[in-house]
Design a protein around this motif. Structure first.
Motif, PDB file in Angstrom:
ATOM      1  N   ALA A  93       0.715  -1.491  -0.162  1.00  0.00           N
ATOM      2  CA  ALA A  93       0.067   0.049  -0.102  1.00  0.00           C
ATOM      3  C   ALA A  93       0.879   1.257  -0.029  1.00  0.00           C
ATOM      4  O   ALA A  93       0.580   2.340  -0.668  1.00  0.00           O
ATOM      5  CB  ALA A  93      -0.880   0.086   1.232  1.00  0.00           C
ATOM      6  N   ALA A  94       2.024   1.055   0.681  1.00  0.00           N
ATOM      7  CA  ALA A  94       2.970   2.400   0.889  1.00  0.00           C
ATOM      8  C   ALA A  94       3.414   2.664  -0.614  1.00  0.00           C
ATOM      9  O   ALA A  94       3.557   3.750  -1.016  1.00  0.00           O
ATOM     10  CB  ALA A  94       4.044   2.160   1.811  1.00  0.00           C
ATOM     11  N   LEU A  95       3.922   1.515  -1.117  1.00  0.00           N
ATOM     12  CA  LEU A  95       4.359   1.743  -2.712  1.00  0.00           C
ATOM     13  C   LEU A  95       3.375   2.421  -3.580  1.00  0.00           C
ATOM     14  O   LEU A  95       3.698   3.152  -4.510  1.00  0.00           O
ATOM     15  CB  LEU A  95       5.124   0.536  -3.161  1.00  0.00           C
ATOM     16  CG  LEU A  95       6.423   0.156  -2.805  1.00  0.00           C
ATOM     17  CD1 LEU A  95       6.723  -1.292  -3.332  1.00  0.00           C
ATOM     18  CD2 LEU A  95       7.239   1.147  -3.268  1.00  0.00           C
ATOM     19  N   ALA A  96       2.018   2.135  -3.461  1.00  0.00           N
ATOM     20  CA  ALA A  96       0.959   2.581  -4.269  1.00  0.00           C
ATOM     21  C   ALA A  96       1.094   3.943  -4.306  1.00  0.00           C
ATOM     22  O   ALA A  96       0.394   4.535  -5.306  1.00  0.00           O
ATOM     23  CB  ALA A  96      -0.166   1.891  -4.006  1.00  0.00           C
ATOM     24  N   GLY A  97       1.452   4.570  -3.105  1.00  0.00           N
ATOM     25  CA  GLY A  97       1.120   6.198  -3.136  1.00  0.00           C
ATOM     26  C   GLY A  97       2.283   6.988  -2.582  1.00  0.00           C
ATOM     27  O   GLY A  97       2.547   8.019  -2.304  1.00  0.00           O
ATOM     28  N   THR A  98       3.677   6.281  -2.628  1.00  0.00           N
ATOM     29  CA  THR A  98       4.776   7.054  -2.270  1.00  0.00           C
ATOM     30  C   THR A  98       5.651   6.958  -3.432  1.00  0.00           C
ATOM     31  O   THR A  98       6.247   5.868  -3.684  1.00  0.00           O
ATOM     32  CB  THR A  98       5.302   6.325  -0.989  1.00  0.00           C
ATOM     33  OG1 THR A  98       4.236   6.063   0.082  1.00  0.00           O
ATOM     34  CG2 THR A  98       6.532   6.980  -0.399  1.00  0.00           C
ATOM     35  N   GLY A  99       6.076   8.166  -3.952  1.00  0.00           N
ATOM     36  CA  GLY A  99       7.036   8.116  -4.860  1.00  0.00           C
ATOM     37  C   GLY A  99       8.763   7.899  -4.702  1.00  0.00           C
ATOM     38  O   GLY A  99       9.341   8.915  -4.700  1.00  0.00           O
ATOM     39  N   VAL A 100       8.925   6.571  -4.397  1.00  0.00           N
ATOM     40  CA  VAL A 100      10.172   5.932  -4.256  1.00  0.00           C
ATOM     41  C   VAL A 100      10.515   4.944  -4.929  1.00  0.00           C
ATOM     42  O   VAL A 100       9.641   4.004  -4.734  1.00  0.00           O
ATOM     43  CB  VAL A 100      10.216   5.837  -2.637  1.00  0.00           C
ATOM     44  CG1 VAL A 100      11.742   5.132  -2.410  1.00  0.00           C
ATOM     45  CG2 VAL A 100      10.177   7.157  -1.846  1.00  0.00           C
ATOM     46  N   LEU A 101      11.800   4.880  -5.366  1.00  0.00           N
ATOM     47  CA  LEU A 101      12.144   3.537  -6.158  1.00  0.00           C
ATOM     48  C   LEU A 101      12.908   2.604  -5.123  1.00  0.00           C
ATOM     49  O   LEU A 101      13.959   2.927  -4.688  1.00  0.00           O
ATOM     50  CB  LEU A 101      13.086   4.102  -7.337  1.00  0.00           C
ATOM     51  CG  LEU A 101      13.898   2.990  -8.140  1.00  0.00           C
ATOM     52  CD1 LEU A 101      13.035   1.962  -8.556  1.00  0.00           C
ATOM     53  CD2 LEU A 101      14.819   3.693  -9.206  1.00  0.00           C
ATOM     54  N   VAL A 102      12.477   1.503  -5.054  1.00  0.00           N
ATOM     55  CA  VAL A 102      12.882   0.560  -3.969  1.00  0.00           C
ATOM     56  C   VAL A 102      13.644  -0.531  -4.743  1.00  0.00           C
ATOM     57  O   VAL A 102      13.081  -1.224  -5.724  1.00  0.00           O
ATOM     58  CB  VAL A 102      11.824  -0.146  -3.212  1.00  0.00           C
ATOM     59  CG1 VAL A 102      12.462  -1.120  -2.265  1.00  0.00           C
ATOM     60  CG2 VAL A 102      10.975   0.875  -2.493  1.00  0.00           C
TER      61      VAL A 102
END
Length: 319
Positions: free
Chosen positions: A156-165
């Motif tokens: 869920a965090a990746l869905a709305g957080t602009g970070v490349l993991v």
């Protein structure tokens, strides 16, 4: 008798929203490459004293490739991006609670110490303008989630957080196809780095393909820049397999996985305690082989994240 008011000390001011180490703040302000690193790996994923050695090793790996490391944690109720050696000692010394995004406000309000998960690290890194984040394995959909609803907040965090993991896929203890399906539904791009197959953490191949492949840090940086320029609020996953010589033996992996899942069920372990319990079983049951694999893949991911960060900065691309 007249009422005499009792002096009351005013409440202490709340902690600063996010504290940046001076080196990290200077790099962010100057548009220089920075790579965020999570602290749950150190506080809950690796045993002592290997965790403290790993903290220095990962930061050194980022520096070797031209970027500034920024390990993230909450200490004394203050979210911190970039830690001093003494603060890394505290993170690795035990006693920190595991913090996902939902826990950050609680830890800050109660002035607690906590180690940040992938979700929490991504949120804090994004808040201060750090777009690159390196970790070991992404959280995902747990096996049996159809009944338990146990799905990591990382997704869920990746869905709305602009970070490349940058990661090595997801741990094999998870439901890999369901995790990939959730990422697709959330419009989170998944790229394989020099691979057509989604990695399985200890194993290079989870048995499931990746939708896209890139073969250079520059290509990864270009894809990330285009993704952000088109206005997507979602993050991105760059999945790199563990180096070939460090992969855990297949037979040993499968045996430990079966034993670990049985152990978790027998002890009634659930939620956020499942992953640490299984990692501990892998570490103990493999004679140190899984720990070697874990350290190797995290180091490789830190190096790749630094290379992508440098490519972004060199091209002048805004995250």
């Amino acid at each position: 008798m007249p009422h005499v008011p009792v002096p009351v000390s005013p409440p202490a001011p709340p902690p600063a929203p996010v504290a940046l180490a001076a080196e990290v703040a200077d790099a962010v302000a100057g548009g220089r490459p920075v790579v965020a690193l999570e602290s749950t790996l150190l506080a809950h994923g690796l045993p002592s004293p290997q965790n403290r050695a790993a903290a220095d090793d990962l930061e050194a790996a980022v520096r070797r490739h031209g970027a500034v490391p920024a390990t993230v944690a909450v200490l004394d109720g203050v979210p911190r991006v970039g830690l001093s050696p003494a603060e890394l000692d505290r993170v690795c010394g035990g006693g920190l609670v595991k913090l996902s995004v939902r826990d950050l406000g609680v830890a800050v309000g109660l002035r607690r110490d906590g180690a940040t998960t992938v979700a929490a690290t991504a949120a804090l890194a994004h808040a201060v303008g750090v777009p690159l984040f390196a970790t070991g394995g992404l959280g995902g959909v747990h096996r049996g989630a159809r009944d338990s609803w146990d799905v990591s907040a990382d997704l869920a965090a990746l869905a709305g957080t602009g970070v490349l993991v940058v990661c090595s896929g997801v741990k094999s203890i998870l439901d890999v196809p369901a995790t990939l399906e959730v990422l697709e539904t959330a419009s989170v791009p998944v790229l394989g780095y020099r691979t057509d197959m989604f990695p399985g953490f200890y194993r290079r191949d989870s048995g499931h393909p990746v939708p896209w492949r890139v073969d250079t840090p520059a290509d990864a940086a270009a894809v990330w820049s285009a993704h952000r320029a088109l206005g997507s609020p979602a993050g991105m996953v760059l999945a790199q397999p563990v180096p070939p010589g460090d992969e855990l033996d297949a037979g040993l992996h499968d045996r430990l996985l079966d034993e670990g899942m049985a152990l978790v069920a027998r002890r009634g372990i659930s939620g956020k305690d499942v992953t640490p319990a299984l990692l501990e079983h892998f570490h103990a049951g493999s004679g140190g082989a899984s720990l070697h694999t874990n350290l190797a893949l995290v180091r490789a991911n830190a190096e790749l994240a630094a290379q992508v960060a440098v490519a972004l900065a060199s091209a002048g691309r805004h995250p």
